[in-house]
Design an enzyme around this catalytic site. Structure first.
Site, PDB file in Angstrom:
ATOM      1  N   TYR A 191      49.575  62.326  43.423  1.00 38.98           N
ATOM      2  CA  TYR A 191      49.681  63.292  42.326  1.00 38.98           C
ATOM      3  C   TYR A 191      48.849  64.536  42.620  1.00 38.98           C
ATOM      4  O   TYR A 191      47.760  64.431  43.205  1.00 38.98           O
ATOM      5  CB  TYR A 191      49.145  62.688  41.030  1.00 38.98           C
ATOM      6  CG  TYR A 191      50.043  61.673  40.374  1.00 38.98           C
ATOM      7  CD1 TYR A 191      51.047  62.079  39.503  1.00 38.98           C
ATOM      8  CD2 TYR A 191      49.864  60.313  40.609  1.00 38.98           C
ATOM      9  CE1 TYR A 191      51.859  61.143  38.878  1.00 38.98           C
ATOM     10  CE2 TYR A 191      50.678  59.377  39.986  1.00 38.98           C
ATOM     11  CZ  TYR A 191      51.673  59.797  39.113  1.00 38.98           C
ATOM     12  OH  TYR A 191      52.467  58.878  38.499  1.00 38.98           O
TER      13      TYR A 191
ATOM     14  N   TYR B 273      52.937  53.839  44.730  1.00 38.47           N
ATOM     15  CA  TYR B 273      51.526  53.953  45.103  1.00 38.47           C
ATOM     16  C   TYR B 273      50.748  52.802  44.480  1.00 38.47           C
ATOM     17  O   TYR B 273      51.169  52.232  43.485  1.00 38.47           O
ATOM     18  CB  TYR B 273      50.947  55.311  44.655  1.00 38.47           C
ATOM     19  CG  TYR B 273      51.042  55.571  43.175  1.00 38.47           C
ATOM     20  CD1 TYR B 273      50.056  55.115  42.287  1.00 38.47           C
ATOM     21  CD2 TYR B 273      52.114  56.284  42.643  1.00 38.47           C
ATOM     22  CE1 TYR B 273      50.140  55.352  40.929  1.00 38.47           C
ATOM     23  CE2 TYR B 273      52.215  56.520  41.288  1.00 38.47           C
ATOM     24  CZ  TYR B 273      51.229  56.055  40.440  1.00 38.47           C
ATOM     25  OH  TYR B 273      51.322  56.282  39.092  1.00 38.47           O
TER      26      TYR B 273
ATOM     27  N   ARG C 284      52.617  50.612  41.795  1.00 38.40           N
ATOM     28  CA  ARG C 284      53.588  51.158  40.858  1.00 38.40           C
ATOM     29  C   ARG C 284      54.916  51.374  41.575  1.00 38.40           C
ATOM     30  O   ARG C 284      54.950  51.973  42.654  1.00 38.40           O
ATOM     31  CB  ARG C 284      53.126  52.525  40.299  1.00 38.40           C
ATOM     32  CG  ARG C 284      51.867  52.525  39.446  1.00 38.40           C
ATOM     33  CD  ARG C 284      51.898  51.584  38.255  1.00 38.40           C
ATOM     34  NE  ARG C 284      53.152  51.480  37.529  1.00 38.40           N
ATOM     35  CZ  ARG C 284      53.593  52.365  36.630  1.00 38.40           C
ATOM     36  NH1 ARG C 284      52.905  53.431  36.349  1.00 38.40           N
ATOM     37  NH2 ARG C 284      54.743  52.169  35.989  1.00 38.40           N
TER      38      ARG C 284
ATOM     39  N   HIS D 156      58.419  56.122  39.906  1.00 39.62           N
ATOM     40  CA  HIS D 156      58.703  56.376  38.484  1.00 39.62           C
ATOM     41  C   HIS D 156      58.447  57.827  38.144  1.00 39.62           C
ATOM     42  O   HIS D 156      57.680  58.524  38.809  1.00 39.62           O
ATOM     43  CB  HIS D 156      57.829  55.486  37.582  1.00 39.62           C
ATOM     44  CG  HIS D 156      56.365  55.750  37.729  1.00 39.62           C
ATOM     45  ND1 HIS D 156      55.618  55.209  38.738  1.00 39.62           N
ATOM     46  CD2 HIS D 156      55.512  56.526  37.006  1.00 39.62           C
ATOM     47  CE1 HIS D 156      54.363  55.627  38.635  1.00 39.62           C
ATOM     48  NE2 HIS D 156      54.273  56.438  37.597  1.00 39.62           N
TER      49      HIS D 156
ATOM     50  N   HIS E 251      57.342  60.196  34.750  1.00 37.51           N
ATOM     51  CA  HIS E 251      56.818  60.184  33.382  1.00 37.51           C
ATOM     52  C   HIS E 251      57.620  61.171  32.536  1.00 37.51           C
ATOM     53  O   HIS E 251      57.880  62.294  32.984  1.00 37.51           O
ATOM     54  CB  HIS E 251      55.351  60.616  33.378  1.00 37.51           C
ATOM     55  CG  HIS E 251      54.441  59.668  34.084  1.00 37.51           C
ATOM     56  ND1 HIS E 251      53.755  58.676  33.428  1.00 37.51           N
ATOM     57  CD2 HIS E 251      54.091  59.563  35.389  1.00 37.51           C
ATOM     58  CE1 HIS E 251      53.007  58.003  34.310  1.00 37.51           C
ATOM     59  NE2 HIS E 251      53.208  58.511  35.505  1.00 37.51           N
TER      60      HIS E 251
END
Lengths: 210, 246
Positions: free
Chosen positions: B112, B151, B161, B164, B166
């Site tokens: 991120y 990740y 995870r 995905h 958000h």
């Protein structure tokens, strides 16, 4: 793709936690970068907007008493006439069109403090049954570890008479839980109110399912 | 289909909490400290809940929904080029027009763009990882982006995870406000995910999985996935006595 039930209703999409990096999508500057020309969520208090200028601020505590520093907070409120800037609030009467009533911020990564500079909302007419509600601000918080956004309501310490007759506050059975929704005047700062939110524990804030 | 309704002004149907994650889910450790322990107080829809912020197209930029271009500095971001599209509907199966949809995500390496992300994955200089748009008159939204990578995260020591996105969505009323995550069909990490598994109901979990939509793909260019979002519906006023309420 989404199957309706036998009457044609669709089931609501389930919630998931906003996670630790919610800032990227909703307040990217706090994540550490600039991407949009217009960042949403800042409350604009231009001079023509009516009402008492106030600041509301607080911190959010987890079940161990630790301050939460990665939460996102949104507020939604009426203008100083008690009117919401939305077509569904269509009753006649004065309103303050330039005031949007919505704000968004993050808790500070160091101190955990959130704050909004806004105006004190007016009393809102009840939808049914006449009378009015005590001035209040909706607060919605999401964060890592919060699986479904939490909705609460801020009321004002100096509106004791209105609070005493407010139907939402009166629904809360335990008086000490009612106090979790009352913002206190910050000492030494006449225009600021402190509203701390406790997610668990003896002082757990009242959250709402509406 | 379910009675006559104005665009706004009716009470929301009560939320089916069984279709949502539990506030406290032992498999997702942070929720043990952050989920409320007491039941929420249920209220009738008040004017504050029925209303919410209204956003205009002039508030958004032309490339805000194109994550391939909205942060490109000296080239294009690395990764699988994808389109994610679908509709925002309410529980009465009506399209929600002009509602704000915001997304954020990791880049192709599962990293991120965030000052607090310590993962070893590489920041892509040409990828910001967020976008937004308003739904059109049929409730449709569309984004073009890079498929995010999986990740690891600190929960159990080997928790990962699945890929995905958000999503943050506004309806017409603040009571419809929703933040959630979308997953990609066929991802083997989905069934192991401690976050998705906070939702006890399997059918509800499956509603967060986007389907490959070859028909909407751009040939020789970009794959597409389709995912519809449903916000709470409103109660049809078929026959009602006036009740005391808030």
């Amino acid at each position: 793709m989404i199957t309706p039930d036998a009457l044609g209703y669709l089931p609501e999409t389930p919630s998931q936690t906003a996670g630790p990096f919610v800032h990227i999508g909703l307040i990217p500057r706090q994540a550490g970068f600039d991407i949009f020309d217009n960042n949403l969520g800042t409350i604009t208090l231009s001079p023509e907007i009516k009402g008492e200028r106030i600041r509301i601020e607080g911190r959010i505590f987890d079940g161990t008493g630790a301050v939460i520093r990665d939460a996102l907070v949104e507020i939604w409120q009426a203008d100083s006439f008690g009117r919401f800037n939305h077509p569904a609030d269509d009753a006649p009467g004065p309103r303050d069109a330039p005031f949007r009533g919505w704000g968004r911020t993050g808790t500070d990564f160091e101190t955990g403090t959130w704050s909004f500079a806004t105006i004190k909302p007016g009393r809102v007419a009840r939808r049914h049954g006449g009378g009015s509600l005590a001035p209040h601000i909706l607060i919605w918080i999401v964060a890592r570890g919060i699986n479904l956004g939490l909705l609460t309501r801020l009321y004002f310490e100096d509106e004791a008479a209105a609070n005493a007759e407010d139907p939402v506050l009166r629904l809360i059975e335990q008086p000490e839980r009612r106090r979790t929704l009352i913002a206190r005047r910050a000492p030494g700062d006449g225009n600021a109110y402190v509203f701390n939110i406790h997610l668990q524990g003896a002082e757990e804030t009242v959250f709402f399912d509406v | 289909m379910l009675g006559v309704r104005l665009m706004t002004g009716d009470d929301f149907i009560q939320r089916d909490l069984a279709a949502h994650p539990l506030p406290i889910s032992p498999g997702y450790k942070t929720s043990m400290f952050r989920g409320p322990t007491r039941p929420p107080l249920s209220l009738k829809t008040s004017m504050a809940d029925l209303t919410g912020p209204v956003f205009g197209a002039e508030e958004l930029g032309a490339r805000d929904n194109d994550l391939i271009l909205n942060y490109a500095k000296e080239g294009l971001p690395i990764g699988e080029r994808i389109i994610i599209h679908g509709r925002v509907l309410d529980g009465n199966a009506r399209p929600l027009r002009g509602v704000l949809v915001e997304i954020w995500q990791a880049n192709a390496s599962g990293k991120y763009r965030h000052r607090n992300d310590g993962y070893i994955g590489t920041v892509d200089p040409n990828f910001g990882g967020c976008g937004r748009c308003l739904t059109d008159r049929d409730g449709r939204y569309v984004f073009r982006t890079i498929k995010p990578g999986p990740y690891p995260f600190r929960n159990k020591i080997n928790d990962w995870r699945p890929a995905h996105m958000h999503f943050s969505v506004f309806g017409h009323g603040f009571a419809q406000r929703l933040i959630t995550q979308m997953y990609f069909e066929g991802d083997p990490l989905i069934r192991h995910d401690s976050i998705l598994n906070t939702i006890p109901d399997e059918a509800a979990r499956d509603r967060l999985v986007a389907r490959l939509d070859l028909a909407a793909s751009a040939p020789l260019d970009t794959l597409a996935y389709r995912w519809d979002i449903v916000l709470r519906g409103t109660r049809a006023t078929v026959f009602e006595n006036k009740l005391q309420g808030n």
